[in-house]
Design a protein around this motif. Sequence first.
Motif, PDB file in Angstrom:
ATOM      1  N   ASN A 114     -46.055   0.305 118.586  1.00 46.88           N
ATOM      2  CA  ASN A 114     -45.220   1.175 119.403  1.00 46.88           C
ATOM      3  C   ASN A 114     -43.819   0.610 119.605  1.00 46.88           C
ATOM      4  O   ASN A 114     -42.972   1.271 120.200  1.00 46.88           O
ATOM      5  CB  ASN A 114     -45.858   1.393 120.783  1.00 46.88           C
ATOM      6  N   LYS A 115     -43.596  -0.583 119.128  1.00 42.97           N
ATOM      7  CA  LYS A 115     -42.303  -1.219 119.360  1.00 42.97           C
ATOM      8  C   LYS A 115     -41.234  -0.568 118.485  1.00 42.97           C
ATOM      9  O   LYS A 115     -41.416  -0.388 117.283  1.00 42.97           O
ATOM     10  CB  LYS A 115     -42.379  -2.714 119.061  1.00 42.97           C
ATOM     11  N   LEU A 116     -40.116  -0.217 119.121  1.00 41.76           N
ATOM     12  CA  LEU A 116     -39.041   0.473 118.423  1.00 41.76           C
ATOM     13  C   LEU A 116     -37.868  -0.432 118.096  1.00 41.76           C
ATOM     14  O   LEU A 116     -37.080  -0.142 117.198  1.00 41.76           O
ATOM     15  CB  LEU A 116     -38.536   1.645 119.280  1.00 41.76           C
ATOM     16  N   GLY A 117     -37.697  -1.484 118.853  1.00 41.72           N
ATOM     17  CA  GLY A 117     -36.564  -2.363 118.626  1.00 41.72           C
ATOM     18  C   GLY A 117     -36.452  -3.375 119.750  1.00 41.72           C
ATOM     19  O   GLY A 117     -37.313  -3.449 120.632  1.00 41.72           O
ATOM     20  N   GLU A 118     -35.414  -4.160 119.698  1.00 39.23           N
ATOM     21  CA  GLU A 118     -35.227  -5.171 120.731  1.00 39.23           C
ATOM     22  C   GLU A 118     -33.752  -5.485 120.861  1.00 39.23           C
ATOM     23  O   GLU A 118     -33.017  -5.569 119.870  1.00 39.23           O
ATOM     24  CB  GLU A 118     -36.008  -6.444 120.404  1.00 39.23           C
ATOM     25  N   GLY A 119     -33.301  -5.613 122.124  1.00 41.12           N
ATOM     26  CA  GLY A 119     -31.924  -6.001 122.404  1.00 41.12           C
ATOM     27  C   GLY A 119     -31.915  -7.159 123.363  1.00 41.12           C
ATOM     28  O   GLY A 119     -32.955  -7.761 123.659  1.00 41.12           O
ATOM     29  N   GLY A 120     -30.723  -7.496 123.874  1.00 39.62           N
ATOM     30  CA  GLY A 120     -30.614  -8.580 124.823  1.00 39.62           C
ATOM     31  C   GLY A 120     -31.394  -8.301 126.096  1.00 39.62           C
ATOM     32  O   GLY A 120     -31.804  -9.214 126.803  1.00 39.62           O
ATOM     33  N   PHE A 121     -31.585  -7.039 126.388  1.00 42.31           N
ATOM     34  CA  PHE A 121     -32.362  -6.640 127.565  1.00 42.31           C
ATOM     35  C   PHE A 121     -33.830  -7.019 127.406  1.00 42.31           C
ATOM     36  O   PHE A 121     -34.481  -7.494 128.324  1.00 42.31           O
ATOM     37  CB  PHE A 121     -32.218  -5.116 127.716  1.00 42.31           C
ATOM     38  N   GLY A 122     -34.327  -6.809 126.208  1.00 44.84           N
ATOM     39  CA  GLY A 122     -35.736  -7.036 125.938  1.00 44.84           C
ATOM     40  C   GLY A 122     -36.241  -6.011 124.945  1.00 44.84           C
ATOM     41  O   GLY A 122     -35.472  -5.226 124.392  1.00 44.84           O
ATOM     42  N   SER A 126     -37.148  -8.521 129.400  1.00 49.23           N
ATOM     43  CA  SER A 126     -37.742  -9.778 128.957  1.00 49.23           C
ATOM     44  C   SER A 126     -37.721 -10.782 130.100  1.00 49.23           C
ATOM     45  O   SER A 126     -36.709 -10.959 130.777  1.00 49.23           O
ATOM     46  CB  SER A 126     -36.960 -10.328 127.756  1.00 49.23           C
ATOM     47  N   ARG A 127     -38.839 -11.442 130.331  1.00 51.44           N
ATOM     48  CA  ARG A 127     -38.935 -12.388 131.454  1.00 51.44           C
ATOM     49  C   ARG A 127     -38.046 -13.607 131.254  1.00 51.44           C
ATOM     50  O   ARG A 127     -37.696 -14.286 132.203  1.00 51.44           O
ATOM     51  CB  ARG A 127     -40.394 -12.825 131.631  1.00 51.44           C
ATOM     52  N   CYS A 128     -37.695 -13.881 130.019  1.00 44.39           N
ATOM     53  CA  CYS A 128     -36.841 -15.045 129.754  1.00 44.39           C
ATOM     54  C   CYS A 128     -35.384 -14.651 129.627  1.00 44.39           C
ATOM     55  O   CYS A 128     -34.544 -15.467 129.256  1.00 44.39           O
ATOM     56  CB  CYS A 128     -37.288 -15.765 128.483  1.00 44.39           C
ATOM     57  N   SER A 129     -35.072 -13.378 129.922  1.00 44.11           N
ATOM     58  CA  SER A 129     -33.695 -12.905 129.798  1.00 44.11           C
ATOM     59  C   SER A 129     -32.990 -12.996 131.130  1.00 44.11           C
ATOM     60  O   SER A 129     -33.183 -12.167 132.004  1.00 44.11           O
ATOM     61  CB  SER A 129     -33.672 -11.450 129.302  1.00 44.11           C
ATOM     62  N   GLY A 130     -32.150 -14.001 131.313  1.00 44.12           N
ATOM     63  CA  GLY A 130     -31.400 -14.141 132.548  1.00 44.12           C
ATOM     64  C   GLY A 130     -30.345 -13.056 132.680  1.00 44.12           C
ATOM     65  O   GLY A 130     -30.197 -12.422 133.709  1.00 44.12           O
ATOM     66  N   GLN A 131     -29.582 -12.822 131.609  1.00 46.71           N
ATOM     67  CA  GLN A 131     -28.550 -11.795 131.660  1.00 46.71           C
ATOM     68  C   GLN A 131     -29.163 -10.414 131.796  1.00 46.71           C
ATOM     69  O   GLN A 131     -28.600  -9.523 132.403  1.00 46.71           O
ATOM     70  CB  GLN A 131     -27.699 -11.852 130.379  1.00 46.71           C
ATOM     71  N   GLY A 132     -30.370 -10.249 131.246  1.00 44.14           N
ATOM     72  CA  GLY A 132     -31.003  -8.949 131.288  1.00 44.14           C
ATOM     73  C   GLY A 132     -31.250  -8.449 132.692  1.00 44.14           C
ATOM     74  O   GLY A 132     -31.195  -7.248 132.952  1.00 44.14           O
ATOM     75  N   MET A 133     -31.541  -9.331 133.631  1.00 42.17           N
ATOM     76  CA  MET A 133     -31.777  -8.936 135.010  1.00 42.17           C
ATOM     77  C   MET A 133     -30.548  -8.253 135.592  1.00 42.17           C
ATOM     78  O   MET A 133     -30.626  -7.188 136.197  1.00 42.17           O
ATOM     79  CB  MET A 133     -32.142 -10.166 135.855  1.00 42.17           C
ATOM     80  N   ASN A 134     -29.371  -8.854 135.397  1.00 40.51           N
ATOM     81  CA  ASN A 134     -28.143  -8.248 135.909  1.00 40.51           C
ATOM     82  C   ASN A 134     -27.896  -6.891 135.278  1.00 40.51           C
ATOM     83  O   ASN A 134     -27.472  -5.938 135.933  1.00 40.51           O
ATOM     84  CB  ASN A 134     -26.947  -9.176 135.645  1.00 40.51           C
TER      85      ASN A 134
END
Length: 848
Positions: free
Chosen positions: A534-542, A561-569
Amino acid sequence: MKKNPATQRQHPLEIAVLIVNTHGRPIDMESFSPALLVFNLLLYLLTYVAATDSLTAQDPYLRDGFSLVSSNGNFELGFFSPGLSRDRYLGISFKNRRGPTSVWVANRNTPINDSSGVLVINITTGNLTLYSHDSTTIVWTARLLRKISNGVLQLLDIGNLVLRNRKDENPLNYSWQSFDYPTDTLLPGMKLGWDLKNNINRRLDAWKNPNDPSPGNLSWRMELHEYPESVMWKGSQEYFRHGPWNGMRISSNPLVRSFLYLNFVSDENEVYYQYSVPTLFPEISAMVVINQSNYLLMMYVWSATERQWKIYNLLPRDICDYYALCGPYGYCDIREAPPCKCLEGFKPRSADSWTAGEFSDGCERNKLMNCGDEVGFAQLYELKYPDTKRTWVDKSMDLEECKQKCLSNCSCMAYANTDISGSGSGCALWTGDLIDLKLIPHAGQDLYVKMLASELVKRGEAQKIDRLKPKVKISLAVVVASLGFAILFIGLYIFKKRSNVKDGHEKIEAQDLELPLFDLSLINSATNNFSIDNKLGEGGFGPVYKGTLTNGQDIAVKRLSRCSGQGMNEFKNEVILIAKLQHRNLVKLLGCCIQGEEKMLVYEYMPNKSLDFFIFDRTQRQLLDWSQRYHIICGIARGLMYLHQDSRLRIIHRDLKASNILLDMNMNPKISDFGLAKTCGGDQTEGRTIKVVGTYGYMAPEYAFDGRFSIKSDAFSYGILLLEIISGKRSRSFCHLNDQNVIAYAWRLWKEGNPEELIDDAIRETCIISEVLRCINISLLCVQQNPNDRPTMSLVVMMLGCEIPLSQPKLPGFFIKNEAISRKISSSKDKSSSTNELTITLPDPRRR
């Protein structure tokens, strides 16, 4: 006097005979007296020079190649060929002005296929007729209100072509006027509506396309209900409804300052709207044009300083303007997501449809109301009045009498004042369903909706919440208590804020997001437990997954992504921004899921993937012909214009690129990825940042080097995207001879006079060359080095939708790739995706 170049090849005597021959028949040159010819020619010229704005019984002809010009020089009546067409039409246009200048066409349904057209006033009856082919074929004739003798046809300074009796003491006693028969344009002083006495319906019908002035399927007309209102129609479907006149303004109008005066008249003879420009602004020209290309009603104002037409207003303004979007008893609030809500005491008629984002079924009462039940009225505020098809009106009643009238009628569902000025007056009753309601903060009207008494009791104090305005006297004690609670609240908030910080990032509370919440178990089930299939792609967000809800609706799920610090913002940024945005060219956020460590955004699924999937693939690009590409180009421009100009907050996207343009099942473009977007308040149009984020190859130079972003930096990115759509070449990896990027390549071809070489081979044989070249011109205007030289997106929309002359572009902002720049710019991962892929940049702080 305007000469037709085609006549320059004729013998001078033949030209002279053609001018003075009042019967439009060939003359034997040998039997014609030269002295008589010279006399008649001089007489004709003297008459023409003395009255260049008129035709009279002494000079009753206007042939192709000649024109009438209003005395102030603003308007011209003559023959023309629109766009790429060779057909000839008789029309009125603005003279010596760039832009959408044609304002009226006589023979819009019956073109003349050569230059034989001639407009004639019949000396005996005063009839006004347009002939072709040596006056043997009638192409168009005016419908006279009365026969006249000694007639004069005059082009007035306001753009009105009038036919009247020259000896009539009343100069306004017209036998016929072009203002009674608009085409696609409404000028100041024109009337939109009905002349009931003479059965004339003054309406606007859009041109079919820029090459064909015949009526398209978009129209604007006055509907003669008990409570009249103007409506835009798309074929047989209502498209946009202005709402009735409320004594002060149109029901749907927000409270905005305008230099234009709007007047409404409704009596036994006429029902119409009319606008005018105050005499304090004689230098201002305005016009309203209905446009088939983008299905908009566009108001233009002439800018004397810039010498061009500027868009002053557009209708529909936003998604809530579309007719009956929320169905019966539903109202639309552009500030909410989703925008449709049910009136209090009502619930969605189909809960599944509303969950899926389909609101047209509307709402129904919580409890069925029967005639004879104990009822009352809920006072609702700040609303656009409902559709007035089924209304009853009495302008002499007061509000209490109106209420009693509604109580006595089982079919009456609501009532309101017809005139809201002063303390209010008049009565309007609505029978049947209430349709096409819209919330208009600070400018809507009060509407009293009939409800069961038991529902009113349940509402109680709830009437004072949200859009219901209470009038409360506040005592000093209450003020003191409120201040105490406020101080306590602020203290708790600060404590909570500090406690919610973990690993340098704030926790997000679900209730703060103002979005529908999806349960984690539902998302797990929809995505097959986030299956790799079901995965379509991935970016810096996750990662991004496709899912299917239990009701069959496809969704796209962005999982932080849980390891994405910038993604939270960026998660927070995207939620805050896009939750408040509603536009047909922006991707639709359905809701979010926040449980434990999981944070996800749920979007509508785009089955046709992203734009880069098509234009940069040798096989897929064949599926995207020019008409589809042009549709996408216009849609992206409208979406950006909404972000920059029409949304509640001014939003600068900062990461516009092909992979962030998603395509729905009908290939409609949707701008996505608002994780890097910035907001500007009020009239602010720019900002500055020490973190330069985005995608290399799309960034404006002033943003890449100095961190200055603005609506003009978005325009730069749009220009790059436009070049990519036209050429099928990716800006970032482009290399051709000595050209280091697609801008340099396009600029070189433009300067060499060969811009058509830029066109993608997949569309070269089937595209409309003039349209593509126009788009190349627009793209180069967007990528000019100086941001002040670049057009705004509202001007881009106008340039795409209207055949206005375009200026020559100046030197573009070339983007030279080198190691020093690369270290300063954080380039995002530019991956193709079939969903709402969030492409995020990991920024490095800029050291100055």
